[in-house]
Design a protein around this motif. Sequence first.
Motif, short mmCIF file in Angstrom:
data_model
loop_
_atom_site.label_atom_id
_atom_site.label_comp_id
_atom_site.label_asym_id
_atom_site.label_seq_id
_atom_site.Cartn_x
_atom_site.Cartn_y
_atom_site.Cartn_z
N ALA A 14 0.84 -1.21 0.00
CA ALA A 14 0.00 0.00 0.00
C ALA A 14 0.87 1.26 0.00
O ALA A 14 0.57 2.24 -0.69
N GLY A 15 1.97 1.25 0.74
CA GLY A 15 2.89 2.40 0.77
C GLY A 15 3.53 2.65 -0.57
O GLY A 15 3.64 3.80 -1.02
N VAL A 16 3.96 1.56 -1.24
CA VAL A 16 4.58 1.71 -2.56
C VAL A 16 3.57 2.24 -3.58
O VAL A 16 3.87 3.14 -4.37
N VAL A 17 2.35 1.70 -3.56
CA VAL A 17 1.30 2.15 -4.48
C VAL A 17 0.97 3.61 -4.23
O VAL A 17 0.89 4.42 -5.16
N ALA A 22 1.39 9.36 -5.79
CA ALA A 22 1.74 10.72 -5.39
C ALA A 22 2.82 11.29 -6.30
O ALA A 22 2.72 12.43 -6.77
N ILE A 23 3.86 10.52 -6.58
CA ILE A 23 4.94 10.99 -7.46
C ILE A 23 4.40 11.23 -8.86
O ILE A 23 4.74 12.23 -9.51
N GLY A 24 3.56 10.34 -9.36
CA GLY A 24 2.96 10.52 -10.68
C GLY A 24 2.14 11.78 -10.77
O GLY A 24 2.22 12.53 -11.76
N LEU A 25 1.35 12.08 -9.76
CA LEU A 25 0.54 13.30 -9.75
C LEU A 25 1.42 14.55 -9.68
O LEU A 25 1.12 15.56 -10.32
#
Length: 156
Positions: A14-17, A22-25
Amino acid sequence: MHPVRKQRLIFVIAGVVFSSIAIGLIVYAMRENINLFYPPSKIASGEAPHNRNIRGGGCVKPGTVVRATDSLDIKFVLTDGIADVPVKFSGILPDLFAEGEAAVVNGKVDDKGVFNAEQVLAKHDETYTPPEVASMNKANDHKNDQLICKGIKYGS
Protein backbone atom coordinates in the motif's frame (compact mmCIF):
# COMPACT_ATOMS: atom_id res chain seq x y z
CA MET A 1 1.64 -17.02 5.79
CA HIS A 2 1.72 -15.68 9.30
CA PRO A 3 -0.89 -12.95 9.91
CA VAL A 4 1.74 -10.42 11.09
CA ARG A 5 3.83 -10.94 7.92
CA LYS A 6 0.73 -10.70 5.78
CA GLN A 7 -0.21 -7.41 7.46
CA ARG A 8 3.32 -6.03 6.93
CA LEU A 9 3.30 -7.07 3.28
CA ILE A 10 -0.05 -5.36 2.69
CA PHE A 11 1.25 -2.25 4.46
CA VAL A 12 4.43 -2.14 2.33
CA ILE A 13 2.53 -2.72 -0.94
CA ALA A 14 0.00 0.00 0.00
CA GLY A 15 2.89 2.40 0.77
CA VAL A 16 4.58 1.71 -2.56
CA VAL A 17 1.30 2.15 -4.48
CA PHE A 18 0.46 5.37 -2.62
CA SER A 19 3.97 6.78 -3.15
CA SER A 20 3.88 5.92 -6.86
CA ILE A 21 0.53 7.64 -7.30
CA ALA A 22 1.74 10.72 -5.39
CA ILE A 23 4.94 10.99 -7.46
CA GLY A 24 2.96 10.52 -10.68
CA LEU A 25 0.54 13.30 -9.75
CA ILE A 26 3.38 15.64 -8.81
CA VAL A 27 5.20 15.05 -12.10
CA TYR A 28 1.96 15.49 -14.05
CA ALA A 29 1.24 18.81 -12.29
CA MET A 30 4.77 20.11 -12.81
CA ARG A 31 5.18 19.20 -16.47
CA GLU A 32 3.78 22.55 -17.63
CA ASN A 33 6.05 24.43 -15.24
CA ILE A 34 9.29 22.86 -16.40
CA ASN A 35 11.22 25.66 -18.04
CA LEU A 36 14.10 24.40 -20.16
CA PHE A 37 16.86 26.71 -21.43
CA TYR A 38 17.55 27.03 -25.15
CA PRO A 39 20.26 29.14 -26.80
CA PRO A 40 19.33 31.16 -29.91
CA SER A 41 20.89 28.58 -32.27
CA LYS A 42 18.52 25.86 -31.01
CA ILE A 43 15.52 28.18 -31.09
CA ALA A 44 16.30 29.29 -34.66
CA SER A 45 16.86 25.70 -35.84
CA GLY A 46 13.44 24.65 -34.52
CA GLU A 47 14.72 22.40 -31.71
CA ALA A 48 12.87 24.47 -29.10
CA PRO A 49 9.16 23.68 -28.65
CA HIS A 50 6.71 26.20 -30.08
CA ASN A 51 3.88 27.74 -28.05
CA ARG A 52 5.24 26.31 -24.79
CA ASN A 53 6.97 28.17 -21.95
CA ILE A 54 10.74 28.00 -22.29
CA ARG A 55 13.75 30.05 -21.30
CA GLY A 56 16.08 31.44 -23.90
CA GLY A 57 19.19 33.47 -23.52
CA GLY A 58 22.08 35.04 -25.26
CA CYS A 59 23.50 38.44 -25.94
CA VAL A 60 21.41 41.39 -27.02
CA LYS A 61 22.70 42.16 -30.50
CA PRO A 62 23.91 45.76 -30.74
CA GLY A 63 21.72 48.03 -32.85
CA THR A 64 18.61 45.83 -32.65
CA VAL A 65 16.69 47.31 -29.72
CA VAL A 66 13.59 49.09 -31.04
CA ARG A 67 11.18 50.72 -28.60
CA ALA A 68 7.62 51.69 -29.55
CA THR A 69 6.85 55.38 -29.06
CA ASP A 70 3.26 54.89 -27.90
CA SER A 71 3.50 51.77 -25.72
CA LEU A 72 5.86 49.62 -23.68
CA ASP A 73 6.49 47.27 -26.61
CA ILE A 74 10.14 46.48 -27.28
CA LYS A 75 11.76 44.39 -29.99
CA PHE A 76 15.35 43.19 -29.95
CA VAL A 77 17.47 40.30 -31.18
CA LEU A 78 19.26 37.70 -29.05
CA THR A 79 22.32 36.03 -30.50
CA ASP A 80 24.81 33.36 -29.52
CA GLY A 81 27.18 34.14 -32.37
CA ILE A 82 25.69 31.31 -34.45
CA ALA A 83 22.07 32.35 -34.90
CA ASP A 84 19.80 35.28 -34.12
CA VAL A 85 16.32 35.16 -32.59
CA PRO A 86 13.92 38.12 -32.68
CA VAL A 87 12.29 38.85 -29.33
CA LYS A 88 9.12 40.83 -28.59
CA PHE A 89 8.43 42.08 -25.09
CA SER A 90 5.80 44.36 -23.64
CA GLY A 91 6.71 45.80 -20.27
CA ILE A 92 9.43 47.55 -18.37
CA LEU A 93 12.93 46.21 -18.95
CA PRO A 94 15.43 45.79 -16.11
CA ASP A 95 17.67 48.82 -15.51
CA LEU A 96 20.80 46.92 -16.55
CA PHE A 97 19.33 45.69 -19.83
CA ALA A 98 21.52 47.01 -22.65
CA GLU A 99 22.77 46.19 -26.12
CA GLY A 100 25.77 43.89 -26.07
CA GLU A 101 24.87 42.52 -22.63
CA ALA A 102 23.71 39.03 -21.66
CA ALA A 103 19.97 38.53 -21.17
CA VAL A 104 17.66 35.63 -20.39
CA VAL A 105 14.04 35.70 -21.54
CA ASN A 106 11.08 33.61 -20.39
CA GLY A 107 8.18 33.09 -22.76
CA LYS A 108 7.01 31.24 -25.86
CA VAL A 109 8.26 30.90 -29.42
CA ASP A 110 5.49 31.43 -31.95
CA ASP A 111 5.13 29.62 -35.28
CA LYS A 112 7.05 32.41 -37.06
CA GLY A 113 10.11 31.86 -34.86
CA VAL A 114 9.62 35.04 -32.81
CA PHE A 115 10.21 34.70 -29.08
CA ASN A 116 7.32 36.40 -27.23
CA ALA A 117 8.88 37.16 -23.87
CA GLU A 118 6.83 37.45 -20.71
CA GLN A 119 9.89 38.27 -18.61
CA VAL A 120 13.35 39.64 -19.40
CA LEU A 121 16.24 39.14 -16.99
CA ALA A 122 19.51 41.04 -17.29
CA LYS A 123 22.80 40.54 -15.53
CA HIS A 124 22.97 42.36 -12.22
CA ASP A 125 26.56 43.58 -12.12
CA GLU A 126 29.70 43.87 -14.19
CA THR A 127 31.10 40.44 -13.32
CA TYR A 128 27.95 38.32 -13.49
CA THR A 129 26.80 36.41 -16.54
CA PRO A 130 23.81 34.06 -16.38
CA PRO A 131 25.16 30.49 -16.04
CA GLU A 132 23.26 29.32 -19.11
CA VAL A 133 24.76 32.09 -21.26
CA ALA A 134 28.28 31.48 -19.91
CA SER A 135 28.09 27.75 -20.64
CA MET A 136 26.63 28.48 -24.07
CA ASN A 137 29.57 30.78 -24.79
CA LYS A 138 32.07 28.10 -23.77
CA ALA A 139 30.29 25.47 -25.83
CA ASN A 140 30.44 27.54 -29.01
CA ASP A 141 33.66 26.88 -30.84
CA HIS A 142 34.33 30.09 -32.72
CA LYS A 143 37.53 30.41 -34.72
CA ASN A 144 37.66 34.15 -34.12
CA ASP A 145 37.56 35.61 -30.63
CA GLN A 146 34.77 38.04 -31.45
CA LEU A 147 33.05 39.80 -28.59
CA ILE A 148 29.29 39.45 -28.77
CA CYS A 149 28.53 40.11 -25.10
CA LYS A 150 30.67 42.64 -23.32
CA GLY A 151 33.42 40.81 -21.52
CA ILE A 152 32.60 37.38 -22.96
CA LYS A 153 34.91 36.05 -25.65
CA TYR A 154 33.75 33.17 -27.75
CA GLY A 155 36.16 30.31 -28.05
CA SER A 156 37.78 31.04 -24.67
